[in-house]
Enzyme design. Sequence first.
Site, PDB file in Angstrom:
ATOM      1  N   CYS A 172      -9.270   3.528  -0.618  1.00 17.22           N
ATOM      2  CA  CYS A 172      -9.150   2.070  -0.733  1.00 17.22           C
ATOM      3  C   CYS A 172      -9.389   1.405   0.613  1.00 17.22           C
ATOM      4  CB  CYS A 172      -7.775   1.693  -1.267  1.00 17.22           C
ATOM      5  SG  CYS A 172      -7.398   2.405  -2.877  1.00 17.22           S
ATOM      6  N   TYR A 210      -8.408  -1.335   1.801  1.00 23.08           N
ATOM      7  CA  TYR A 210      -7.300  -2.085   2.400  1.00 23.08           C
ATOM      8  C   TYR A 210      -6.058  -1.234   2.666  1.00 23.08           C
ATOM      9  CZ  TYR A 210      -6.189  -2.542  -2.644  1.00 23.08           C
ATOM     10  OH  TYR A 210      -5.952  -2.307  -3.978  1.00 23.08           O
ATOM     11  N   ASP A 255       9.214   2.057   3.641  1.00 23.98           N
ATOM     12  CA  ASP A 255       7.853   2.508   3.374  1.00 23.98           C
ATOM     13  C   ASP A 255       6.838   1.873   4.329  1.00 23.98           C
ATOM     14  OD1 ASP A 255       5.758   3.735   2.065  1.00 23.98           O
ATOM     15  OD2 ASP A 255       5.581   2.195   0.533  1.00 23.98           O
TER      16      ASP A 255
END
Length: 378
Positions: A19, A21, A274
């Site tokens: 991905c 991004y 995270d």
Amino acid sequence: MQPFTLLIKPAGSDCNMDCKYCFYKDRAPEVGQGRQRMSDEVLEKLIGDYLNLRFPVAGFAWQGGEPMLMGLDFYEKVVELQKKYASPGQQISNALQTNAILLDEKWCRFLHDNNFLVGISIDGPKEFHDYYRIDHSGAGTFDKVTRAIETCKKYKVEFNVLILLNDKNAEYPDRLFDFFVENNIKYLQFIPCAELDRSTGKIADFSITPAQYGEFLCRIFDRWVDRGPAKLSIRDFESILSWCAAGKHTICTFDKQCSQYIVIEHTGDAFPCDFFVEPRRQLGNIFETPIEKLAGGSKKRTFARAKQNLCDKCLVCRHLAVCRGGCVKNRLGFEEHGGRESYFCESYKRFFDYAMPRFMQIAATVSAGSAVKTQPFL
């Protein structure tokens, strides 16, 4: 001690997609890059120590990277170990956040039979999803993801979808809303993308602007209200309704301090969030420090409470009680010792001014627990 949940990255940042991004592309080499896999030793230590704390509800959220790269036999072992170490009457929940590329019938049978909640990443219709969510050959992944969603439905796997709002799809709230309604997807998480370009220090091109996000939230809210809040669950809206009805948020974005969970990497290293898996934030390792001390120690407490270090603009804001400065990840350049306003400050002001009166009305006219069709989110 206060119960906490685990967000576990058994394959670290390793992923079978590329991905454009992905914020893990700049992951520190010390934390892990390339092929990463949790050993049986780390897995058993993690599950045994956590379940031996005897929390009435023990929550395991498996994320990545791509956690399904561990293979189905890994999660079969997870379930075996949870049964081995669980206390009588202890409730265990498992959630798996995935790009769904590997999600086939065999996986779905297992996930259904073992009551896993699955979060599937999809950015809307094909033209939006395939723009950024590509595999390592550069091909779009929309067709594989939608097949996986249909397989989840076939095997009655509980799932929700996570939509990363970027500069492409955020411009089309109606198209996104209609896509999910037409495909009978009832549980949605919209995550706004705001990342810094490490080479320039400026906002990355794929990020959305505060104006885009504010307009998106207002339009999605209108569509949600018109359809009926009980027919569709949107994570942020559920949390705001909970705050209106009971004074308590269900997500950490708008809570007074950061969430009561810790991140466990494939090595057993622990981190507070995270979005802050980086060497200087490391809390310790489960082989060196008891897991309850990692979750309740001074470093974790300092990080969690730092959300309360608000800037002057937040302290005088009319929406302070419901917003609490938003997620610290979006206070770009965040440090524990100083307040900084969210990149999305103007988005939230626009949205709360527009929607709070109707949120209060909805909360007042429905009984607690029946305002929306609820489901736990990852």
